[in-house]
Design a protein around this motif. Structure first.
Motif, PDB file in Angstrom:
ATOM      1  N   ASN A 287       0.806  -1.308  -0.009  1.00 38.61           N
ATOM      2  CA  ASN A 287       0.098   0.110   0.045  1.00 38.61           C
ATOM      3  C   ASN A 287       0.911   1.418  -0.149  1.00 38.61           C
ATOM      4  O   ASN A 287       0.216   2.132   0.592  1.00 38.61           O
ATOM      5  CB  ASN A 287      -0.980   0.191   1.296  1.00 38.61           C
ATOM      6  N   GLN A 288       1.831   1.450  -0.587  1.00 37.66           N
ATOM      7  CA  GLN A 288       2.905   2.480  -0.733  1.00 37.66           C
ATOM      8  C   GLN A 288       2.221   3.558  -1.199  1.00 37.66           C
ATOM      9  O   GLN A 288       2.434   4.609  -0.537  1.00 37.66           O
ATOM     10  CB  GLN A 288       4.335   1.912  -1.467  1.00 37.66           C
ATOM     11  N   VAL A 289       1.723   3.534  -2.466  1.00 38.17           N
ATOM     12  CA  VAL A 289       1.052   4.620  -3.155  1.00 38.17           C
ATOM     13  C   VAL A 289      -0.800   4.547  -3.108  1.00 38.17           C
ATOM     14  O   VAL A 289      -1.259   5.426  -2.602  1.00 38.17           O
ATOM     15  CB  VAL A 289       1.804   4.933  -4.533  1.00 38.17           C
ATOM     16  N   HIS A 290      -0.965   3.308  -3.415  1.00 37.74           N
ATOM     17  CA  HIS A 290      -2.402   3.082  -3.451  1.00 37.74           C
ATOM     18  C   HIS A 290      -2.834   1.719  -2.955  1.00 37.74           C
ATOM     19  O   HIS A 290      -1.538   0.692  -2.961  1.00 37.74           O
ATOM     20  CB  HIS A 290      -2.994   2.914  -4.841  1.00 37.74           C
ATOM     21  N   SER A 291      -3.882   1.205  -2.392  1.00 35.34           N
ATOM     22  CA  SER A 291      -3.997  -0.050  -1.881  1.00 35.34           C
ATOM     23  C   SER A 291      -4.894  -0.561  -3.022  1.00 35.34           C
ATOM     24  O   SER A 291      -5.866   0.270  -3.741  1.00 35.34           O
ATOM     25  CB  SER A 291      -4.690  -0.010  -0.429  1.00 35.34           C
ATOM     26  N   TRP A 292      -5.230  -1.818  -3.298  1.00 38.10           N
ATOM     27  CA  TRP A 292      -6.102  -2.590  -4.023  1.00 38.10           C
ATOM     28  C   TRP A 292      -7.570  -2.049  -3.577  1.00 38.10           C
ATOM     29  O   TRP A 292      -8.324  -1.784  -4.548  1.00 38.10           O
ATOM     30  CB  TRP A 292      -5.867  -3.812  -4.037  1.00 38.10           C
ATOM     31  N   VAL A 293      -7.609  -2.150  -2.344  1.00 37.79           N
ATOM     32  CA  VAL A 293      -9.203  -1.501  -1.968  1.00 37.79           C
ATOM     33  C   VAL A 293      -9.502  -0.454  -2.206  1.00 37.79           C
ATOM     34  O   VAL A 293     -10.631   0.135  -2.822  1.00 37.79           O
ATOM     35  CB  VAL A 293      -9.040  -1.809  -0.347  1.00 37.79           C
ATOM     36  N   SER A 294      -8.440   0.611  -2.180  1.00 36.33           N
ATOM     37  CA  SER A 294      -8.607   2.153  -2.682  1.00 36.33           C
ATOM     38  C   SER A 294      -9.240   2.118  -4.008  1.00 36.33           C
ATOM     39  O   SER A 294      -9.758   2.956  -4.636  1.00 36.33           O
ATOM     40  CB  SER A 294      -7.351   2.894  -2.335  1.00 36.33           C
ATOM     41  N   ILE A 295      -8.426   1.329  -5.075  1.00 38.44           N
ATOM     42  CA  ILE A 295      -8.872   1.561  -6.469  1.00 38.44           C
ATOM     43  C   ILE A 295     -10.082   0.594  -6.633  1.00 38.44           C
ATOM     44  O   ILE A 295     -10.761   0.636  -7.948  1.00 38.44           O
ATOM     45  CB  ILE A 295      -7.820   1.100  -7.394  1.00 38.44           C
TER      46      ILE A 295
END
Length: 500
Positions: A324-332
């Protein structure tokens, strides 16, 4: 003039007693010679003074009550000279522990000689005691070191011979075998008799002599070698990969080389097998149509592994989504689908079952894409969830095709409904001219039965009605045939003149 004596600055003389004839004579004699003189009158005061700060010498008056008992209490490390008036008491004084005896009238030289002599003897005795203590300490330390050395040799010998690690002792100058342990014999294949007295070059276990030269060059430069990897030849000819160490040790006062080795052949084979396995895994992952992942059991399921295929699916590099360094899979994941996806995953994991979900994500360029995810939880022996393993596929094209199929189905159903309505209307239109044709045909048949005169009077009008109805019916039939051709894809066109 009084005789001189060596200056003994800081030497303290304690005079115990009260000399009524000339109480200051001794003090004056000693003070002139540079001694620090203190005087006490009673034995109790003398004991207290000695306990507080011991003097270097004591002059004890024999006239003092219980002087000999006091001498026995004070004698020891402090020299005591008795001061008396009767030569017959001299023997008794020496038995009590005195080292000298003075009688008045006092001669300066005699007093100074006795005092200085006893002080020098005391100093020498103290030096002798100190030296004796040092010698005894050194002897004890030497004995202790000798014992420790023997114990260390015994420990080294036990560790050397019982160690499962191959070990050998070599001469420093020409690397000649002095001793080897059983593990060395086992790993080399040579007997002890075949090794003792021979040099390493004579045994020649090295596959690459250049590697041996490099190891000894490192030994000369650093004084020791640790963890040097080399291939050695077993007596049978088998090649083994060894991790060697060399260090200089002292054995019976002579420098030797201690050689130790660890057989890492199995480890190297395992590393090679692991490397090939990783290559196969990377090849398989690279050819999987989608993204292979592993996510940790933590909030938002952070990705700990994600293949490059995710870039084609979501538009992000794997590094942007790992941990989750830049984005998490949940966030996209599409906001409208997050709760449903989380509920389905949690339910499947709780039941220990795999899961398969279709949901939407937000592509890096802002597009909404459909994905298919299939995965399963991985558990430790205690049943604790470790991570999720799975694969994610882009199904946007399939979803678009499904949408087009649905639309086509809806259009076909609408066309069928229109066709049904058309046929229902057409059936009415067909019945109207048919009824006219059949009705007037029946009327003409009845008129014909009544005679030609009646028939011919009405025939022309009836025939016209029949003709018009027939043409109308033919037109309707042609329309139906045109509809059938359109559905069958067999429509033909023709050029005709049209009156506009």
């Amino acid at each position: 003039m009084s005789p001189s004596a060596p200056a003994l600055t800081a030497k303290t003389v304690l005079i115990v007693g009260n000399y009524q004839d000339n109480p200051c004579v001794l003090s004056n004699i000693l003070s002139r010679q540079g001694y620090a003189v203190e005087t006490v009158a009673a034995g109790a005061a003398a004991l207290a003074r000695v306990q507080e700060t011991p003097p270097d010498l004591i002059l004890l008056s024999e006239a003092l009550p219980s002087s000999h008992e006091l001498c026995q209490q004070l004698a020891g490390e402090i020299p005591i000279i008795f001061v008396g008036r009767d030569v017959r008491d001299k023997v008794k004084s020496y038995k009590a522990g005195a080292v000298g005896y003075l009688m008045p009238p006092f001669c300066d030289q005699e007093v100074v000689v006795q005092v200085s002599t006893q002080l020098r003897l005391g100093s020498l005795q103290q030096q002798l005691a100190t030296q004796d203590h040092q010698i005894q300490t050194e002897i004890a330390q030497h004995q202790k070191t000798k014992t420790a050395f023997r114990a260390a040799e015994e420990k080294f010998s036990k560790a050397f011979y019982s160690s499962p690690t191959p070990m050998g002792i070599l001469t420093l100058d020409d690397s000649r075998f002095v001793e080897v342990n059983d593990a060395f014999i086992k790993h080399s294949g040579y007997s002890r008799a075949e090794l003792m007295g021979r040099t390493v070059l004579e045994v020649n276990p090295w596959v690459d002599l250049e590697k041996r030269a490099q190891m000894f060059e490192q030994l000369r430069a650093d004084g020791a070698v640790y963890g040097y990897e080399a291939c050695l030849r077993h007596r049978s000819g088998q090649i083994k990969t060894m991790l060697l160490s060399l260090e200089v040790v002292q054995i019976q006062g002579k420098a030797h080389l201690l050689l130790t080795g660890h057989d890492i052949s199995q480890l190297k084979q395992t590393e090679e097998a692991l490397r090939k396995s990783e290559e196969r895994f990377e090849t398989l992952v690279a050819n999987v149509p989608g993204a292979v992942y592993r996510s940790a059991c933590a909030p938002d399921w952070p990705m700990v592994f994600l293949s490059d295929g995710v870039t084609g699916i979501a538009g992000y590099r794997p590094e942007a989504l790992l941990d989750n360094q830049v984005h998490s899979w949940v966030s996209i994941t599409h906001p409208d689908d997050r709760a449903r996806v989380a509920q389905q995953i949690n339910t499947a994991v709780a039941a220990g079952q795999p899961f398969a979900i279709e949901y939407r994500i937000i592509h890096a360029d802002g597009r909404v894409c459909w994905v298919y995810e299939r995965g399963q939880g991985r558990f430790d022996p205690d049943g604790q969830l470790l991570w999720l393993d799975g694969v994610i596929l882009d199904i946007s094209d399939r979803k678009q095709a499904e949408l087009l199929t649905t639309q086509a189905k809806e259009n076909a159903e609408a066309a069928n409904r229109a066709k049904s309505i058309f046929l229902a209307n057409m059936s009415h239109e067909l019945r109207t001219p048919l009824n006219a044709i059949l009705g007037f045909t029946q009327v003409m048949q009845q008129d014909l039965k009544q005679g030609p005169e009646v028939f011919y009077q009405e025939a022309a009008e009836y025939l016209q009605i029949i003709s018009n109805s027939g043409e109308h019916l033919l037109s309707l039939i042609n329309d139906i045939l045109d509809m059938a051709k359109i559905e069958a894809g067999r429509v033909t066109t023709s050029l005709e003149t049209v009156d506009l």
